[in-house]
Design a protein around this motif. Structure first.
Motif, PDB file in Angstrom:
ATOM      1  N   PRO A  47       0.820  -1.200   0.000  1.00 31.90           N
ATOM      2  CA  PRO A  47       0.000   0.000   0.000  1.00 31.90           C
ATOM      3  C   PRO A  47       0.860   1.257   0.000  1.00 31.90           C
ATOM      4  N   ALA A  48       0.195   2.399  -0.095  1.00 33.35           N
ATOM      5  CA  ALA A  48       0.912   3.670  -0.182  1.00 33.35           C
ATOM      6  C   ALA A  48       1.574   4.038   1.135  1.00 33.35           C
ATOM      7  N   LEU A  49       2.659   4.777   1.022  1.00 34.41           N
ATOM      8  CA  LEU A  49       3.308   5.385   2.172  1.00 34.41           C
ATOM      9  C   LEU A  49       3.659   6.818   1.813  1.00 34.41           C
ATOM     10  N   ALA A  96      -3.726  -7.219   8.251  1.00 33.34           N
ATOM     11  CA  ALA A  96      -3.200  -5.885   7.934  1.00 33.34           C
ATOM     12  C   ALA A  96      -4.212  -4.816   8.300  1.00 33.34           C
ATOM     13  N   LEU A  97      -5.457  -5.042   7.934  1.00 39.45           N
ATOM     14  CA  LEU A  97      -6.497  -4.070   8.248  1.00 39.45           C
ATOM     15  C   LEU A  97      -6.743  -3.977   9.748  1.00 39.45           C
ATOM     16  N   TYR A 114      -3.954   6.689   8.022  1.00 38.45           N
ATOM     17  CA  TYR A 114      -5.118   6.733   7.142  1.00 38.45           C
ATOM     18  C   TYR A 114      -4.704   6.527   5.685  1.00 38.45           C
ATOM     19  N   ALA A 115      -3.540   7.072   5.304  1.00 37.60           N
ATOM     20  CA  ALA A 115      -3.064   6.916   3.931  1.00 37.60           C
ATOM     21  C   ALA A 115      -2.779   5.459   3.612  1.00 37.60           C
ATOM     22  N   VAL A 116      -2.140   4.759   4.538  1.00 39.44           N
ATOM     23  CA  VAL A 116      -1.817   3.353   4.315  1.00 39.44           C
ATOM     24  C   VAL A 116      -3.092   2.510   4.255  1.00 39.44           C
ATOM     25  N   ARG A 117      -4.019   2.756   5.185  1.00 39.57           N
ATOM     26  CA  ARG A 117      -5.257   1.971   5.173  1.00 39.57           C
ATOM     27  C   ARG A 117      -6.083   2.296   3.932  1.00 39.57           C
ATOM     28  N   LYS A 129     -14.554   3.027   1.033  1.00 40.52           N
ATOM     29  CA  LYS A 129     -13.722   3.065   2.236  1.00 40.52           C
ATOM     30  C   LYS A 129     -12.383   3.725   1.932  1.00 40.52           C
ATOM     31  N   ALA A 130     -11.838   3.433   0.766  1.00 41.40           N
ATOM     32  CA  ALA A 130     -10.577   4.066   0.371  1.00 41.40           C
ATOM     33  C   ALA A 130     -10.744   5.571   0.288  1.00 41.40           C
TER      34      ALA A 130
END
Length: 266
Positions: A47-49, A96-97, A114-117, A129-130
Motif C-alpha cells: 500500500p501507499a506510504l 493488515a487491516l 489513514y493513507a496506508v489503510r 472506504k478508500a
C-alpha cells in the motif's frame, strides 16, 4: 482506437498498483502495462506510504506474543504501518487491516496511517472506504502521494474532473512527481484532451527516459492523433525497456498491427 487508457499507478513505494488482470485482445490496443508486472503472476505491491516513511517487514519476534496487553501497544505510527505492510506482503489482508484499525484507534490524528489503510482499501477494491480514509489523510496533512491515490479512488466513482483536480494539486506541490504526471496524462486522454495527455507523457519521459510505461501510453495518444510513425517508434522504445512478460508481447502484437495498417495506406 477507443478513447480509453486504464489508469496505471507507478510502483514507486507511494502508490498501489490497481488491477493486474490479464488484458483481453480488445483492451490491448489502449491499456497501459502494469509497471510492476514483470511476469504474469507478479505479486501485489505494498500500500501507499507518504514520502520519507520507511516501509518494510518488521520482525515480530522482537515485539513479543500477542497477549491480552497486545504487543504492538508501544509501537510508533510508522512501526504500526510496517507491521501492517508485513501482513499485506504475505497476503494476510484481514490482519493488515486489523493492525491499521488498532493503530488508528491509538493515533486518530495520524495522516500516515489513514493513507496506508486507504491505499489498502484501494487495492482491495473497497473504493468508498478508500475514499473516506484518503480524504481524512489529506485533511490532516497534504501529500502528493496520497493525492494520487485519492484521484484513483475518485476515478472509480467516475468523478474524473475531481480526480484531475487532485492530480493538479499534487503536481502543484511537486511538478516532477511521476505518478501524478503519468496518471494525469491518462485522465486527460480519457477526457478528450489529447494535447494535454501528450504533454504529460512527454514530461514523464523527459524526467525518466528509462521508464517503459510512458512510452506505451504516449504511443496510444500519438496513434489517436494520427502520428502513426511516431507512435510505432514509441512502441519500439517501450519494447526495448519493458521487462519480459505479457505486456511486452502485447506491445509487439500491437506494433505489428499498426505497421500493417500503416503499410496498407501507402
Amino acid at each position: 482506437m477507443p478513447r480509453h487508457l486504464s489508469v496505471l499507478l507507478f510502483a514507486l513505494a507511494l502508490t498501489p498498483l490497481i488491477g493486474g488482470c490479464k488484458p483481453t485482445k480488445a483492451e490491448r490496443a489502449a491499456a497501459p502495462p502494469p509497471a510492476a508486472a514483470e511476469t504474469d503472476a507478479a505479486p501485489a505491491p505494498p500500500p501507499a506510504l507518504p514520502p520519507g516513511a520507511k516501509a518494510g517487514p518488521l520482525d515480530l519476534s522482537q515485539i513479543g506474543p500477542h497477549d491480552e496487553a497486545y504487543a504492538h501497544e508501544s509501537l510508533s505510527p510508522d512501526e504500526w504501518a510496517s507491521v501492517a505492510l508485513m501482513y499485506q506482503s504475505k497476503g494476510r489482508f484481514g490482519e493488515a487491516l486489523a493492525t491499521l484499525d488498532q493503530a488508528i484507534a491509538r493515533h486518530p490524528e495520524n495522516a500516515h496511517l489513514y493513507a496506508v489503510r486507504g491505499a489498502l482499501w484501494l487495492q482491495l477494491e473497497e473504493y468508498a472506504k478508500a475514499l473516506a480514509d484518503l480524504e481524512r489523510s489529506l485533511e490532516l496533512a497534504e501529500d502528493p502521494g496520497v493525492r494520487v491515490n485519492y484521484a484513483e479512488a475518485l476515478r472509480r466513482f467516475d468523478r474524473k474532473s475531481d480526480a484531475l483536480a487532485s492530480l493538479d494539486r499534487a503536481l502543484a506541490t511537486n511538478p516532477d512527481y511521476l505518478p501524478a504526471l503519468f496518471n494525469r496524462g491518462v485522465l486527460r486522454f480519457e477526457l478528450g484532451d489529447e494535447a494535454g495527455a501528450l504533454a504529460d507523457f512527454d514530461r514523464a519521459i523527459a524526467i525518466d527516459p528509462a521508464a517503459a510505461a510512458p512510452y506505451f501510453n504516449r504511443a496510444a495518444v500519438r496513434w489517436a492523433l494520427g502520428q502513426k510513425e511516431a507512435a510505432i517508434a514509441d512502441l519500439d522504445a517501450f519494447i526495448e525497456r519493458a521487462p519480459v512478460g505479457t505486456w511486452k508481447e502485447t506491445a509487439r502484437d500491437l506494433r505489428a498491427s499498426w505497421q500493417e495498417q500503416l503499410e496498407a495506406k501507402r
